[in-house]
Design a protein around this motif. Structure first.
Motif, PDB file in Angstrom:
ATOM      1  N   ALA A  46       0.818  -1.220   0.000  1.00  0.00           N
ATOM      2  CA  ALA A  46       0.000   0.000   0.000  1.00  0.00           C
ATOM      3  C   ALA A  46       0.842   1.255   0.000  1.00  0.00           C
ATOM      4  CB  ALA A  46      -0.944  -0.001   1.211  1.00  0.00           C
ATOM      5  N   THR A  47       2.028   1.184   0.573  1.00  0.00           N
ATOM      6  CA  THR A  47       2.904   2.365   0.653  1.00  0.00           C
ATOM      7  C   THR A  47       3.985   2.360  -0.428  1.00  0.00           C
ATOM      8  OG1 THR A  47       4.350   1.274   2.283  1.00  0.00           O
ATOM      9  CG2 THR A  47       2.520   2.612   3.135  1.00  0.00           C
ATOM     10  N   GLY A  48       3.861   1.449  -1.406  1.00  0.00           N
ATOM     11  CA  GLY A  48       4.777   1.461  -2.551  1.00  0.00           C
ATOM     12  C   GLY A  48       6.213   1.144  -2.211  1.00  0.00           C
ATOM     13  N   LEU A  49       6.429   0.148  -1.354  1.00  0.00           N
ATOM     14  CA  LEU A  49       7.802  -0.179  -0.948  1.00  0.00           C
ATOM     15  C   LEU A  49       8.691  -0.473  -2.152  1.00  0.00           C
ATOM     16  CD1 LEU A  49       9.928  -0.829   1.252  1.00  0.00           C
ATOM     17  CD2 LEU A  49       9.127  -3.211   1.175  1.00  0.00           C
ATOM     18  N   HIS A  50       8.210  -1.256  -3.089  1.00  0.00           N
ATOM     19  CA  HIS A  50       9.037  -1.622  -4.238  1.00  0.00           C
ATOM     20  C   HIS A  50       9.481  -0.384  -5.007  1.00  0.00           C
ATOM     21  CE1 HIS A  50       9.821  -2.874  -8.435  1.00  0.00           C
ATOM     22  NE2 HIS A  50      10.409  -3.902  -7.856  1.00  0.00           N
ATOM     23  N   ASP A  51       8.554   0.509  -5.303  1.00  0.00           N
ATOM     24  CA  ASP A  51       8.895   1.721  -6.042  1.00  0.00           C
ATOM     25  C   ASP A  51       9.883   2.581  -5.259  1.00  0.00           C
ATOM     26  OD1 ASP A  51       7.281   0.990  -8.109  1.00  0.00           O
ATOM     27  OD2 ASP A  51       5.611   2.304  -7.566  1.00  0.00           O
ATOM     28  N   ARG A  52       9.700   2.672  -3.954  1.00  0.00           N
ATOM     29  CA  ARG A  52      10.603   3.478  -3.137  1.00  0.00           C
ATOM     30  C   ARG A  52      12.011   2.884  -3.134  1.00  0.00           C
ATOM     31  NH1 ARG A  52       9.076   3.433   2.206  1.00  0.00           N
ATOM     32  NH2 ARG A  52       7.326   1.992   2.001  1.00  0.00           N
ATOM     33  N   MET A  53      12.102   1.559  -3.078  1.00  0.00           N
ATOM     34  CA  MET A  53      13.413   0.913  -3.140  1.00  0.00           C
ATOM     35  C   MET A  53      14.083   1.171  -4.485  1.00  0.00           C
ATOM     36  SD  MET A  53      12.698  -2.742  -1.189  1.00  0.00           S
ATOM     37  CE  MET A  53      14.340  -3.399  -1.557  1.00  0.00           C
ATOM     38  N   MET A  54      13.308   1.111  -5.565  1.00  0.00           N
ATOM     39  CA  MET A  54      13.885   1.321  -6.893  1.00  0.00           C
ATOM     40  C   MET A  54      14.315   2.776  -7.096  1.00  0.00           C
ATOM     41  SD  MET A  54      14.213  -1.545  -8.368  1.00  0.00           S
ATOM     42  CE  MET A  54      14.470  -2.311  -6.750  1.00  0.00           C
ATOM     43  N   GLN A  55      13.620   3.710  -6.473  1.00  0.00           N
ATOM     44  CA  GLN A  55      14.062   5.108  -6.526  1.00  0.00           C
ATOM     45  C   GLN A  55      15.403   5.266  -5.819  1.00  0.00           C
ATOM     46  OE1 GLN A  55      10.838   7.392  -4.867  1.00  0.00           O
ATOM     47  NE2 GLN A  55       9.435   6.833  -6.525  1.00  0.00           N
ATOM     48  N   GLU A  56      15.564   4.563  -4.716  1.00  0.00           N
ATOM     49  CA  GLU A  56      16.848   4.572  -3.997  1.00  0.00           C
ATOM     50  C   GLU A  56      17.953   3.993  -4.875  1.00  0.00           C
ATOM     51  OE1 GLU A  56      18.884   2.088  -0.311  1.00  0.00           O
ATOM     52  OE2 GLU A  56      16.714   2.410  -0.289  1.00  0.00           O
ATOM     53  N   VAL A  57      17.643   2.890  -5.553  1.00  0.00           N
ATOM     54  CA  VAL A  57      18.605   2.252  -6.448  1.00  0.00           C
ATOM     55  C   VAL A  57      19.055   3.231  -7.537  1.00  0.00           C
ATOM     56  CG1 VAL A  57      18.884   0.454  -8.204  1.00  0.00           C
ATOM     57  CG2 VAL A  57      17.799  -0.103  -6.017  1.00  0.00           C
ATOM     58  N   ARG A  58      18.098   3.920  -8.145  1.00  0.00           N
ATOM     59  CA  ARG A  58      18.427   4.859  -9.219  1.00  0.00           C
ATOM     60  C   ARG A  58      19.301   5.996  -8.711  1.00  0.00           C
ATOM     61  NH1 ARG A  58      19.342   4.669 -14.296  1.00  0.00           N
ATOM     62  NH2 ARG A  58      17.363   3.589 -14.736  1.00  0.00           N
ATOM     63  N   GLN A  59      18.997   6.506  -7.522  1.00  0.00           N
ATOM     64  CA  GLN A  59      19.807   7.593  -6.966  1.00  0.00           C
ATOM     65  C   GLN A  59      21.244   7.135  -6.741  1.00  0.00           C
ATOM     66  OE1 GLN A  59      18.998  11.005  -6.275  1.00  0.00           O
ATOM     67  NE2 GLN A  59      21.243  10.901  -6.228  1.00  0.00           N
ATOM     68  N   CYS A  60      21.411   5.911  -6.254  1.00  0.00           N
ATOM     69  CA  CYS A  60      22.760   5.383  -6.052  1.00  0.00           C
ATOM     70  C   CYS A  60      23.482   5.250  -7.390  1.00  0.00           C
ATOM     71  CB  CYS A  60      22.709   4.036  -5.344  1.00  0.00           C
ATOM     72  SG  CYS A  60      24.340   3.317  -5.029  1.00  0.00           S
ATOM     73  N   ALA A  61      22.775   4.802  -8.415  1.00  0.00           N
ATOM     74  CA  ALA A  61      23.399   4.631  -9.736  1.00  0.00           C
ATOM     75  C   ALA A  61      23.916   5.966 -10.271  1.00  0.00           C
ATOM     76  CB  ALA A  61      22.400   4.016 -10.710  1.00  0.00           C
ATOM     77  N   ILE A  62      23.164   7.030 -10.018  1.00  0.00           N
ATOM     78  CA  ILE A  62      23.597   8.367 -10.461  1.00  0.00           C
ATOM     79  C   ILE A  62      24.903   8.752  -9.767  1.00  0.00           C
ATOM     80  CG2 ILE A  62      23.023  10.820 -10.353  1.00  0.00           C
ATOM     81  CD1 ILE A  62      20.057   9.963 -10.677  1.00  0.00           C
ATOM     82  N   LEU A  63      24.951   8.524  -8.450  1.00  0.00           N
ATOM     83  CA  LEU A  63      26.157   8.855  -7.685  1.00  0.00           C
ATOM     84  C   LEU A  63      27.322   7.935  -8.041  1.00  0.00           C
ATOM     85  CD1 LEU A  63      24.521   9.513  -4.188  1.00  0.00           C
ATOM     86  CD2 LEU A  63      25.453  11.227  -5.764  1.00  0.00           C
ATOM     87  N   TRP A  64      26.993   6.674  -8.341  1.00  0.00           N
ATOM     88  CA  TRP A  64      28.011   5.676  -8.686  1.00  0.00           C
ATOM     89  C   TRP A  64      28.847   6.141  -9.880  1.00  0.00           C
ATOM     90  CZ3 TRP A  64      28.262   0.486  -6.555  1.00  0.00           C
ATOM     91  CH2 TRP A  64      29.211  -0.333  -7.172  1.00  0.00           C
ATOM     92  N   ALA A  65      28.201   6.777 -10.835  1.00  0.00           N
ATOM     93  CA  ALA A  65      28.885   7.159 -12.071  1.00  0.00           C
ATOM     94  C   ALA A  65      29.785   8.383 -11.909  1.00  0.00           C
ATOM     95  CB  ALA A  65      27.842   7.433 -13.159  1.00  0.00           C
ATOM     96  N   LYS A  66      29.680   9.055 -10.788  1.00  0.00           N
ATOM     97  CA  LYS A  66      30.460  10.286 -10.601  1.00  0.00           C
ATOM     98  C   LYS A  66      31.903   9.971 -10.223  1.00  0.00           C
ATOM     99  CE  LYS A  66      26.530  13.238  -9.484  1.00  0.00           C
ATOM    100  NZ  LYS A  66      26.622  13.972 -10.752  1.00  0.00           N
ATOM    101  N   GLU A  67      32.783  10.897 -10.544  1.00  0.00           N
ATOM    102  CA  GLU A  67      34.213  10.705 -10.311  1.00  0.00           C
ATOM    103  C   GLU A  67      34.528  10.570  -8.819  1.00  0.00           C
ATOM    104  OE1 GLU A  67      37.878   9.720 -11.189  1.00  0.00           O
ATOM    105  OE2 GLU A  67      36.261  10.012 -12.660  1.00  0.00           O
ATOM    106  N   ASP A  68      33.760  11.245  -7.958  1.00  0.00           N
ATOM    107  CA  ASP A  68      33.997  11.152  -6.512  1.00  0.00           C
ATOM    108  C   ASP A  68      33.949   9.700  -6.045  1.00  0.00           C
ATOM    109  OD1 ASP A  68      34.292  13.849  -6.284  1.00  0.00           O
ATOM    110  OD2 ASP A  68      32.331  14.221  -5.379  1.00  0.00           O
TER     111      ASP A  68
END
Length: 251
Positions: free
Chosen positions: A217-239
């Motif tokens: 009901a609270t969209g756990l799967h979607d919230r987890m996948m949003q977290e995954v995407r945010q990490c992927a964005i940071l993963w690609a950075k030089e830092d």
């Protein structure tokens, strides 16, 4: 083989990461093994699933950076991160009791796996930490989202933001660790589950479904996948790549 799956006479299925030389780091074979264990745990004959690591030093040191550091772009990272995120979602919503049997150090993704389990039983003195921030990324398998579901908001934010390592005893009082034991072995897992194992499996599943319905009901799967995407964005950075280079060179 990088993992082992066995079922005890009590109906407890044990999944063990057997990569002692990498402090039980996760690679793609371990991911496939965990997926296999979750599928086996869905069987009527299995009453609970326990996840642990081989040896007495490490539960899981997270993703194997010697393998995953080859992933440089956002989409390359997202492929790996989302694969494990989907597996941890399936672990979280498995309609059976699940335990992270923390026999040693659990850092980074190791803590994310632990967060996906219903309960965490840890060896006294075991070190745990969501250290992803020290590598210029966030939790990337959905473990941050799951942590906020397991314990209070303030404690969750503190553990994630500090990127520090704690002893199991320090995490007992905030509810992340449910029991501290002298030895985190199969006997400790069965002892922790003693009363649950005497209750009808259908009853246990029905209670777990209450939690699962809330998460749906609270969209756990979607919230987890949003977290995954945010990490992927940071993963690609030089830092991040620079931080991992520094970590691997220290080793």
């Amino acid at each position: 083989m990088d993992y082992r799956i066995k079922c005890l006479p009590s109906g407890v299925l044990i999944f063990t990461i057997t990569r002692v030389d990498t402090r039980n780091a996760v690679n793609f074979r371990v991911m496939e093994g965990l997926q296999e264990a979750i599928e086996q745990a869905s069987s009527a004959d299995v009453r609970a699933l326990v996840i642990t690591g081989e040896g007495g030093q490490a539960f899981c040191s997270g993703g194997d950076l010697s393998v995953f550091h080859a992933l440089r772009t956002e989409e390359e990272a997202y492929g790996m991160l989302s694969k494990m995120g989907e597996i941890l979602y399936r672990l979280a919503v498995l309609p059976k009791p699940t335990i992270a049997l923390i026999n040693g150090t659990a850092v980074g993704g190791g803590c994310e796996i632990a967060s996906a389990c219903d309960f965490r039983v840890a060896k006294i003195g075991a070190k745990l930490g969501f250290i992803q921030g020290s590598l210029a990324i966030t939790t990337g398998w959905g473990g941050g989202t799951l942590l906020f579901e397991r314990i209070g908001t303030a404690h969750s934010l503190k553990l994630l933001s500090e990127a520090s390592v704690y002893r199991a005893e320090q995490l007992d009082h905030i509810g992340f660790i449910n029991q501290v034991v002298d030895e985190a072995d199969e006997a400790a897992a069965e002892s922790f589950l003693e009363k649950e194992l005497s209750v009808s499996s259908g009853v246990l599943s029905a209670y777990k479904q209450i939690q699962i319905r809330k998460w749906e009901a609270t969209g756990l799967h979607d919230r987890m996948m949003q977290e995954v995407r945010q990490c992927a964005i940071l993963w690609a950075k030089e830092d991040h790549h620079r931080a991992v280079d520094g970590f691997l060179n220290k080793k």
